[in-house]
Design an enzyme around this catalytic site. Sequence first.
Site, PDB file in Angstrom:
ATOM      1  N   GLU A  32     -50.055   2.834  44.034  1.00  0.00           N
ATOM      2  CA  GLU A  32     -50.138   4.292  44.093  1.00  0.00           C
ATOM      3  C   GLU A  32     -49.138   4.733  45.163  1.00  0.00           C
ATOM      4  O   GLU A  32     -49.275   4.370  46.328  1.00  0.00           O
ATOM      5  CB  GLU A  32     -51.570   4.657  44.505  1.00  0.00           C
ATOM      6  CG  GLU A  32     -51.953   6.045  44.159  1.00  0.00           C
ATOM      7  CD  GLU A  32     -53.417   6.357  44.513  1.00  0.00           C
ATOM      8  OE1 GLU A  32     -54.046   5.613  45.288  1.00  0.00           O
ATOM      9  OE2 GLU A  32     -53.917   7.371  44.010  1.00  0.00           O
ATOM     10  N   ARG A  60     -66.142  20.268  45.191  1.00  0.00           N
ATOM     11  CA  ARG A  60     -66.402  19.616  43.902  1.00  0.00           C
ATOM     12  C   ARG A  60     -67.675  18.764  43.973  1.00  0.00           C
ATOM     13  O   ARG A  60     -68.252  18.415  42.962  1.00  0.00           O
ATOM     14  CB  ARG A  60     -65.175  18.757  43.553  1.00  0.00           C
ATOM     15  CG  ARG A  60     -65.106  18.310  42.136  1.00  0.00           C
ATOM     16  CD  ARG A  60     -63.720  17.825  41.767  1.00  0.00           C
ATOM     17  NE  ARG A  60     -63.465  16.458  42.187  1.00  0.00           N
ATOM     18  CZ  ARG A  60     -62.379  15.763  41.822  1.00  0.00           C
ATOM     19  NH1 ARG A  60     -61.461  16.321  41.051  1.00  0.00           N
ATOM     20  NH2 ARG A  60     -62.201  14.527  42.231  1.00  0.00           N
ATOM     21  N   ARG A 116     -47.181  18.319  42.884  1.00  0.00           N
ATOM     22  CA  ARG A 116     -48.308  19.054  43.458  1.00  0.00           C
ATOM     23  C   ARG A 116     -48.733  18.302  44.709  1.00  0.00           C
ATOM     24  O   ARG A 116     -48.875  17.067  44.657  1.00  0.00           O
ATOM     25  CB  ARG A 116     -49.419  19.079  42.408  1.00  0.00           C
ATOM     26  CG  ARG A 116     -50.652  19.833  42.789  1.00  0.00           C
ATOM     27  CD  ARG A 116     -51.456  20.094  41.519  1.00  0.00           C
ATOM     28  NE  ARG A 116     -52.808  20.484  41.792  1.00  0.00           N
ATOM     29  CZ  ARG A 116     -53.871  19.715  41.526  1.00  0.00           C
ATOM     30  NH1 ARG A 116     -53.720  18.518  40.983  1.00  0.00           N
ATOM     31  NH2 ARG A 116     -55.075  20.150  41.800  1.00  0.00           N
ATOM     32  N   GLU A 153     -64.791   8.516  42.624  1.00  0.00           N
ATOM     33  CA  GLU A 153     -63.493   9.041  42.167  1.00  0.00           C
ATOM     34  C   GLU A 153     -62.433   8.318  42.971  1.00  0.00           C
ATOM     35  O   GLU A 153     -62.248   8.597  44.157  1.00  0.00           O
ATOM     36  CB  GLU A 153     -63.412  10.558  42.434  1.00  0.00           C
ATOM     37  CG  GLU A 153     -64.418  11.381  41.660  1.00  0.00           C
ATOM     38  CD  GLU A 153     -64.042  11.542  40.185  1.00  0.00           C
ATOM     39  OE1 GLU A 153     -62.929  11.154  39.781  1.00  0.00           O
ATOM     40  OE2 GLU A 153     -64.887  12.038  39.429  1.00  0.00           O
ATOM     41  N   LYS A 162     -69.136  13.637  54.837  1.00  0.00           N
ATOM     42  CA  LYS A 162     -68.293  12.940  55.823  1.00  0.00           C
ATOM     43  C   LYS A 162     -66.852  13.136  55.357  1.00  0.00           C
ATOM     44  O   LYS A 162     -66.377  12.463  54.449  1.00  0.00           O
ATOM     45  CB  LYS A 162     -68.657  11.444  55.855  1.00  0.00           C
ATOM     46  CG  LYS A 162     -68.427  10.733  57.154  1.00  0.00           C
ATOM     47  CD  LYS A 162     -67.023  10.453  57.587  1.00  0.00           C
ATOM     48  CE  LYS A 162     -66.076   9.724  56.708  1.00  0.00           C
ATOM     49  NZ  LYS A 162     -64.660   9.998  57.067  1.00  0.00           N
ATOM     50  N   CYS A 174     -54.357  12.093  43.503  1.00  0.00           N
ATOM     51  CA  CYS A 174     -54.790  10.943  42.702  1.00  0.00           C
ATOM     52  C   CYS A 174     -54.280  11.082  41.278  1.00  0.00           C
ATOM     53  O   CYS A 174     -54.100  10.100  40.568  1.00  0.00           O
ATOM     54  CB  CYS A 174     -56.309  10.849  42.706  1.00  0.00           C
ATOM     55  SG  CYS A 174     -57.061  12.409  42.220  1.00  0.00           S
ATOM     56  N   TRP A 191     -58.382  13.179  52.472  1.00  0.00           N
ATOM     57  CA  TRP A 191     -57.643  14.231  53.169  1.00  0.00           C
ATOM     58  C   TRP A 191     -56.721  15.016  52.234  1.00  0.00           C
ATOM     59  O   TRP A 191     -56.191  16.039  52.617  1.00  0.00           O
ATOM     60  CB  TRP A 191     -56.793  13.620  54.302  1.00  0.00           C
ATOM     61  CG  TRP A 191     -55.974  12.448  53.837  1.00  0.00           C
ATOM     62  CD1 TRP A 191     -56.298  11.121  53.977  1.00  0.00           C
ATOM     63  CD2 TRP A 191     -54.744  12.476  53.103  1.00  0.00           C
ATOM     64  NE1 TRP A 191     -55.347  10.335  53.373  1.00  0.00           N
ATOM     65  CE2 TRP A 191     -54.372  11.146  52.836  1.00  0.00           C
ATOM     66  CE3 TRP A 191     -53.905  13.493  52.642  1.00  0.00           C
ATOM     67  CZ2 TRP A 191     -53.220  10.795  52.131  1.00  0.00           C
ATOM     68  CZ3 TRP A 191     -52.751  13.154  51.935  1.00  0.00           C
ATOM     69  CH2 TRP A 191     -52.418  11.822  51.703  1.00  0.00           C
ATOM     70  N   ASN A 192     -56.478  14.529  51.017  1.00  0.00           N
ATOM     71  CA  ASN A 192     -55.387  15.140  50.236  1.00  0.00           C
ATOM     72  C   ASN A 192     -55.748  16.509  49.647  1.00  0.00           C
ATOM     73  O   ASN A 192     -54.878  17.343  49.481  1.00  0.00           O
ATOM     74  CB  ASN A 192     -54.833  14.173  49.187  1.00  0.00           C
ATOM     75  CG  ASN A 192     -55.835  13.793  48.137  1.00  0.00           C
ATOM     76  OD1 ASN A 192     -57.037  13.925  48.350  1.00  0.00           O
ATOM     77  ND2 ASN A 192     -55.364  13.321  47.009  1.00  0.00           N
TER      78      ASN A 192
END
Length: 475
Positions: A379, A157, A276, A248, A172, A282, A148-149
């Site tokens: 994270e 991409r 950002r 990723e 998805k 990530c 979602w980010n």
Amino acid sequence: MKTELLIGGKWLPASDGARIPVLDPATGQEIASVASGTVEDGLSAVDAAASALPSWAATAPRARADLLMAVFNLMQERADWLARLIVLENGKALPDALGEVKYAAEFFRWYAEEAVRVAGTVQTAPGGQNQIMVLRQPIGVSVLVTPWNFPAAMATRKIGPALAAGCSVILKPASETPLTALAIGALLEEAGAPPGLVNIVPSRRSGPVVSAMLADPRVRKLSFTGSTEVGRRLLAVAAESVLSCSMELGGNAPFLVFDDADLDAAIEGAMIAKMRNGGQACTAANRFYVQEGIAPAFATRLASAMGGLTMGPGASEGVQLGPLVNAEAVDKVDSLVSETVSLGARALVGGSRPDGPGFYYPATVLADVPSSAPVLAEEIFGPVAPIVTFAGEEEAVRLANATEHGLVSYVYTDDLARGLRVSEALESGMVGLNRGLVSEPAAPFGGVKQSGIGREGGHEGLLEYTESKYIAVNW
Ligand code: NAD
């Protein structure tokens, strides 16, 4: 606004009628709902993608490029509208959303340019008895799973290189941000994508739906962007069908500042690397390691820059920091900060959640963070900058590498030899050397260690959607 599933060129409700509510993170209120695909819907999408594959794989590269360029142009035209849609469902500040749309569109332009440059090779075998001819063929039906980010960029991409290579796809998207993905699907349709080439199946039942698609023998590729935890699970599922996987995954980026760094540049880079998307990237700087001599000045300057940001609803004038994506994200960030402070760290700015509606957390700088603090191991995915000091280069590299992740690292120093030496020693797929932003459609983006497998962007990103076929030729 499309809110149904896109399967085989038709917009359809879920086979059981289920829907996913979409919330505005600025208010916590529902703004829309989208169809929530079932296992049956996922498999219908595989049918559609498998039917579309042969003719697309046989389509001239120039025609594939034309489609990608057409959708690039449409995204440019609708940039403001798309950015506002991203703000609505993701919460990020409008300047961040506009930046994302531009970045996302560039993947279509880059892969329009790459579509006509999928070269194989021919060489003489070392013994001279034959030729070794290598073709690059489309890998086949590809399942794309996105977070979602960056709801637009993470989709383009993957869709860009897949289409350029001659593959058909099923996307998805994350349940928090399905509207942007569906909007991109509609733009692809408008640009002339044939039915079934791009299918979009949001679903709240991600596990069963994605697993069923991966088990279908017509699917040959999984490209996933998301957390390391879910990535590990999907690798296990994909192993059953021996699928090609591009992963990723999560990051835990160190941001190293040496005494000889240009402080203005380091602060500017830190603000981009940390803030950002409100820290929900990530690539977000997760741990600031600052050399002893420059540490007090760096901490003071960073606290002042972070504290000066205007927080509020993403689309409001002048807002630089929007809300986090949901209530759980705020709970997680809040508990990491409280725990770090209870271990002896000092909040130079921020440090507690505000009252009122919406999923807000203020920009926070933590100094004197002990090395045992969980904020350094996890994270954070929020606007929190923990600062740790170090004495020498070797210690800095050791601290930076002390993680299972290896997506990106940042280094600030005015000594180029040191900068390159440290960049080489850092265990990450990417390094920002005197630069707080590495994301670039023309560059190979990706991680080492548990941050992922494979690369997105650049020429390498396209090769992920091809298979080499070796033909031993006598002529
Ligand atoms: P997530 O792993 O929770 O979800 C990612 C996607 O996987 C979503 O579409 C989700 O619905 C789906 N999913 C969840 N469980 C699943 C399952 N069991 N089977 C199949 N699909 C499933 O991640 P998120 O919270 O959406 O995104 C944040 C994470 O993504 C962070 O860890 C961030 O670092 C990572 N990320 C990585 C990159 C990168 O390029 N390396 C880029 C952006 C985000």
